[in-house]
Design an enzyme around this catalytic site. Sequence first.
Site, short mmCIF file in Angstrom:
data_model
loop_
_atom_site.label_atom_id
_atom_site.label_comp_id
_atom_site.label_asym_id
_atom_site.label_seq_id
_atom_site.Cartn_x
_atom_site.Cartn_y
_atom_site.Cartn_z
N GLY A 34 -10.13 -4.49 -10.96
CA GLY A 34 -9.92 -3.03 -10.91
C GLY A 34 -8.82 -2.68 -11.90
O GLY A 34 -8.10 -1.70 -11.74
N ALA A 35 -8.74 -3.51 -12.95
CA ALA A 35 -7.57 -3.48 -13.85
C ALA A 35 -7.52 -2.28 -14.78
O ALA A 35 -6.48 -2.01 -15.38
CB ALA A 35 -7.56 -4.77 -14.69
N ALA A 36 -8.65 -1.56 -14.89
CA ALA A 36 -8.63 -0.40 -15.81
C ALA A 36 -8.31 0.90 -15.07
O ALA A 36 -8.29 1.97 -15.67
CB ALA A 36 -9.98 -0.28 -16.52
N GLY A 55 -6.22 3.54 -12.14
CA GLY A 55 -4.91 4.19 -12.06
C GLY A 55 -3.81 3.24 -11.65
O GLY A 55 -2.68 3.31 -12.14
N ASP A 110 -12.76 -5.23 -14.64
CA ASP A 110 -13.13 -3.91 -14.10
C ASP A 110 -14.58 -3.69 -14.49
O ASP A 110 -15.11 -4.42 -15.34
CB ASP A 110 -12.22 -2.81 -14.68
CG ASP A 110 -12.20 -1.54 -13.82
OD1 ASP A 110 -13.28 -0.95 -13.60
OD2 ASP A 110 -11.11 -1.15 -13.38
N ARG A 120 -8.37 8.35 -2.45
CA ARG A 120 -8.62 9.52 -1.60
C ARG A 120 -8.55 10.83 -2.38
O ARG A 120 -7.89 10.93 -3.39
CB ARG A 120 -7.52 9.61 -0.54
CG ARG A 120 -7.73 8.77 0.65
CD ARG A 120 -6.84 9.20 1.77
NE ARG A 120 -5.41 8.95 1.56
CZ ARG A 120 -4.46 9.52 2.28
NH1 ARG A 120 -4.77 10.42 3.21
NH2 ARG A 120 -3.19 9.22 2.08
N SER A 151 -6.92 -2.34 -2.18
CA SER A 151 -7.97 -1.35 -1.94
C SER A 151 -7.95 -0.86 -0.49
O SER A 151 -7.91 -1.66 0.44
CB SER A 151 -9.35 -1.96 -2.23
OG SER A 151 -9.32 -2.71 -3.42
N ASP A 166 4.77 0.98 1.54
CA ASP A 166 5.39 1.59 2.72
C ASP A 166 6.88 1.24 2.81
O ASP A 166 7.70 2.07 3.20
CB ASP A 166 4.66 1.13 3.99
CG ASP A 166 3.20 1.54 3.97
OD1 ASP A 166 2.91 2.68 3.56
OD2 ASP A 166 2.34 0.72 4.34
N HIS A 214 -1.58 -0.07 7.37
CA HIS A 214 -1.33 0.82 6.24
C HIS A 214 -2.19 2.08 6.32
O HIS A 214 -3.08 2.30 5.51
CB HIS A 214 -1.55 0.09 4.90
CG HIS A 214 -1.35 0.97 3.71
ND1 HIS A 214 -0.11 1.48 3.35
CD2 HIS A 214 -2.23 1.50 2.82
CE1 HIS A 214 -0.24 2.25 2.30
NE2 HIS A 214 -1.52 2.29 1.95
P1 NAD Z 1 -8.87 4.42 -9.65
O1 NAD Z 1 -10.17 5.12 -9.39
O2 NAD Z 1 -7.94 5.03 -10.61
O3 NAD Z 1 -9.15 2.93 -10.11
C1 NAD Z 1 -10.03 2.11 -9.43
C2 NAD Z 1 -10.65 1.17 -10.43
O4 NAD Z 1 -11.52 0.31 -9.71
C3 NAD Z 1 -11.47 1.88 -11.51
O5 NAD Z 1 -11.04 1.50 -12.80
C4 NAD Z 1 -12.89 1.43 -11.23
O6 NAD Z 1 -13.69 1.30 -12.40
C5 NAD Z 1 -12.63 0.09 -10.57
N1 NAD Z 1 -13.77 -0.42 -9.82
C6 NAD Z 1 -14.68 0.25 -9.08
N2 NAD Z 1 -15.61 -0.60 -8.60
C7 NAD Z 1 -15.26 -1.83 -9.04
C8 NAD Z 1 -15.81 -3.12 -8.88
N3 NAD Z 1 -16.92 -3.32 -8.16
N4 NAD Z 1 -15.21 -4.14 -9.49
C9 NAD Z 1 -14.08 -3.97 -10.21
N5 NAD Z 1 -13.51 -2.77 -10.40
C10 NAD Z 1 -14.09 -1.73 -9.82
O7 NAD Z 1 -8.18 4.23 -8.22
P2 NAD Z 1 -6.66 3.80 -7.93
O8 NAD Z 1 -5.83 5.01 -7.85
O9 NAD Z 1 -6.28 2.72 -8.87
O10 NAD Z 1 -6.81 3.21 -6.44
C11 NAD Z 1 -7.53 2.06 -6.18
C12 NAD Z 1 -7.52 1.72 -4.71
O11 NAD Z 1 -6.20 1.43 -4.26
C13 NAD Z 1 -8.00 2.86 -3.81
O12 NAD Z 1 -8.83 2.33 -2.80
C14 NAD Z 1 -6.73 3.41 -3.20
O13 NAD Z 1 -6.94 4.05 -1.98
C15 NAD Z 1 -5.94 2.14 -3.05
N6 NAD Z 1 -4.48 2.29 -2.89
C16 NAD Z 1 -3.86 1.46 -2.02
C17 NAD Z 1 -2.49 1.53 -1.84
C18 NAD Z 1 -1.81 0.60 -0.90
O14 NAD Z 1 -0.64 0.85 -0.55
N7 NAD Z 1 -2.39 -0.50 -0.49
C19 NAD Z 1 -1.76 2.49 -2.56
C20 NAD Z 1 -2.42 3.31 -3.44
C21 NAD Z 1 -3.81 3.22 -3.59
C1 LMR Z 2 -0.75 5.31 -0.35
O1 LMR Z 2 -0.13 4.96 0.66
O2 LMR Z 2 -0.24 6.06 -1.20
C2 LMR Z 2 -2.13 4.76 -0.59
O3 LMR Z 2 -2.61 4.10 0.54
C3 LMR Z 2 -3.09 5.76 -1.12
C4 LMR Z 2 -3.47 6.81 -0.12
O4 LMR Z 2 -4.67 7.03 0.06
O5 LMR Z 2 -2.59 7.45 0.46
#
Ligand code: NAD
Ligand code: LMR
Length: 345
Positions: free
Chosen positions: A30-32, A34, A56, A104, A147, A179, A206
Amino acid sequence: MFALRQVTSTTKRAFSSSAVSQAAKVAVLGAAGGIGQPLSLLLKHNDSISHLSLYDIVNTPGVAADLSHINTKSKVTGYVPANDGLKHAVTGADVIVIPAGVPRKPGMTRDDLFNVWLLIATNAGIVRDLATAAAQYAPKAHLAVISNPVNSTVPIVSEVLKKHNVYDPRRVFGVTTLDIVRASRFASELKDTDPKNVNVTVVGGHSGVTIVPLLSQCPLSFSDEELKALTHRIQFGGDEVVKAKAGTGSATLSMAFAAARFTDSLLRAIVKGEKGVIEPTFVKSDLYASDGVEFFASNVELGPDGVKQIFPVGKLSDYEQELINAALPELKKNIEKGIKFANEN
Ligand code: NAD
Ligand code: LMR
């Protein structure tokens, strides 16, 4: 690099003689995205990493080419699904960090990420497929799952690894570091102190009420009103970012910081053999297993094989006990949902 890193007072600079190697291959899946891009940037600065492997479904070759010009020693490679990209990305990885998935939008809970999209695009399905590749091509890797919903995606990963007979609960982590980062920042902001001196233990899971900050154990003191407001802010900190980003995503930069800190801690334990490395993380845990809660976040000592010791939650105030009581049934539901998904799909 990470001011908030937690280390026990007795073992700050003790190194074991059994350090497994000098540097590791770390794959970011998921390296590309956000989170994936700034996380990969931070990891390019980590001298415990010899090979940063980026995967990704889109754009990874560009991200990898860009990062590969940074003059640190590690090699960077980028893969997309074509030509067995996922297999090559994870093969031989010591650590696999997974920020792949859908973030989200305002009004959604993290749990909604489980089922609002077509099955193939849910985070549950994405994580299942990535865990399957890890099981096949990197069965000894440490998996750090970002994720959402973490409370369910970690059980999914665990079930997938079990199906492939390669499950070692010491090597599967839900990244809850954000957190802790938030709790430290919000508490110190309230008291106008330097967050680097304020470690707040956060336990549970979480999402919302499953996030339980133990503010009675931190060095600051709060009035009852402050305590309630601060607890609520820590539990729902993610919502602040989702709202402010107004439909364009959730926390990415603070999350990248948090995940880089967690990965660094893991690498200090597994690559450098450093002792006394403690990070909070959501892992298979006996702490509340008798309540039917098989996974729980608490402070964990990391060692060469991953989880070395799970610390109990410690002394709780009555208010914190109430928070735990509210968290447990929700956590149980989230975990069961993940296990059910993995076993039915
Ligand atoms: P994003 O949409 O910016 O990036 C997600 C990336 O995943 C994209 O580049 C997409 O192409 C890639 N992707 C989708 N399907 C894929 C697959 N099968 N294989 C590989 N890559 C794939 O989203 P983001 O803002 O980077 O958030 C990613 C996840 O992290 C979300 O589920 C978000 O809720 C979660 N998140 C968790 C925390 C935490 O505290 N654990 C905090 C923030 C966000
Ligand atoms: C966070 O805590 O910021 C992440 O889990 C992303 C979210 O959906 O709130």
